[in-house]
Write an enzyme that holds these catalytic residues in place. Structure first.
Site, short mmCIF file in Angstrom:
data_model
loop_
_atom_site.label_atom_id
_atom_site.label_comp_id
_atom_site.label_asym_id
_atom_site.label_seq_id
_atom_site.Cartn_x
_atom_site.Cartn_y
_atom_site.Cartn_z
N ALA A 1 1.23 7.00 -0.06
CA ALA A 1 2.12 5.84 -0.23
C ALA A 1 3.58 6.26 -0.11
O ALA A 1 4.38 5.56 0.54
CB ALA A 1 1.87 5.18 -1.58
N TYR A 2 3.93 7.38 -0.72
CA TYR A 2 5.30 7.86 -0.64
C TYR A 2 5.71 8.14 0.80
O TYR A 2 6.73 7.67 1.29
CB TYR A 2 5.47 9.13 -1.50
CG TYR A 2 6.76 9.87 -1.24
CD1 TYR A 2 7.95 9.45 -1.81
CD2 TYR A 2 6.79 10.98 -0.40
CE1 TYR A 2 9.14 10.12 -1.56
CE2 TYR A 2 7.97 11.66 -0.15
CZ TYR A 2 9.14 11.22 -0.73
OH TYR A 2 10.32 11.88 -0.46
N VAL A 3 4.87 8.91 1.51
CA VAL A 3 5.23 9.34 2.86
C VAL A 3 5.17 8.16 3.83
O VAL A 3 6.01 8.04 4.73
CB VAL A 3 4.32 10.48 3.33
CG1 VAL A 3 4.67 10.90 4.74
CG2 VAL A 3 4.45 11.68 2.40
N THR B 1 5.91 5.07 3.26
CA THR B 1 7.11 4.23 3.13
C THR B 1 8.36 4.97 3.60
O THR B 1 9.31 4.35 4.09
CB THR B 1 7.28 3.74 1.69
OG1 THR B 1 7.21 4.85 0.77
CG2 THR B 1 6.19 2.74 1.32
#
Length: 233
Positions: free
Chosen positions: A142-144, A146
């Site tokens: 999810a972090y990467v 976005t």
């Protein structure tokens, strides 16, 4: 000259504000939570505005305050990070937070401030992304994802806002470890980084200066990672 730096409360954003102030820039810094060091930025002349990027209305309120004056530079530095959640519900909640901070807020600010940047005659937007957008670890999906979305937004904006506003990105690598990073983990990362050391904040500032000063760069991405990407891909 006037700049907006998001995520100015600590670490890189705080440092970038310091460097711009030292060059005589008027600096507007966005922060989410009050930090002890912010007093020194205020004392140096920075205008600091509290805004939670998870709330659309606060992003819009920030833009309304910034648009009241000239604007030459917008640095999207604000970032959210936390380890992957153990449940699907937790992962979805994380994805929503990351999306709002990494994508929705920059998208809104670019839209709402584009005319002020264009009017400056030298408007520039810089997005801080991450080298892992090209090789996303599964546990940080999810972090990467976005952050990759932020990169895509930057490339779209570079085409849309040209020739009046330039838009570029910087992809940091192991610049400054977090306090929670243990020594074993740090050594593992550095062992796979060709330059073999933590970069510190100065290399990012040097990349920012390049993108500020070179008026024939737009749609460019600069990796500032000590060669880490070479071992990652």
């Amino acid at each position: 000259m006037r700049a907006l730096v998001t995520g100015a409360g600590r670490r890189l954003g705080f440092y970038l504000c310091q460097q711009l102030l030292a060059l005589g820039w008027q600096v507007v810094g966005q922060y989410r939570r009050e930090h002890e060091g912010l007093a020194s930025l205020r004392a140096a002349g920075a205008t600091l505005i509290q805004a939670d990027f998870e709330r659309e209305e606060e992003v819009r309120a920030l833009a309304e305050q910034v648009v009241a004056g000239p604007l030459d530079l917008l640095i999207h530095n604000a970032s959210a990070f936390e380890p992957g959640a153990p449940t699907l519900a937790g992962e979805l909640a994380q994805f929503e937070r990351f999306f709002r901070v990494h994508m929705q807020a920059p998208f809104l600010l670019n839209r709402l401030l584009a005319e002020r940047l264009a009017a400056s005659g030298r408007g520039s937007i810089i997005h801080l992304t991450d080298i892992y957008i090209h090789a996303p670890p599964p546990d940080l999906a999810a972090y990467v994802a976005t952050k990759a979305g932020l990169h895509s937004l930057a490339m779209s904006a570079a085409r849309e806002l040209a020739p009046r506003v330039r838009v570029n990105t910087i992809e940091p690598g192991p610049i400054l470890f977090l306090d929670e990073h243990g020594e074993a983990w740090r050594q593992q990362v550095l062992a796979r980084t060709p330059l073999g050391r933590e970069g510190g904040l100065a290399p990012i500032w040097q990349a920012v200066q390049l993108l500020m000063e070179n008026d024939y760069m737009t749609g460019a991405s600069l990796r500032v990672d000590g060669g880490r990407a070479l071992a990652t891909f």
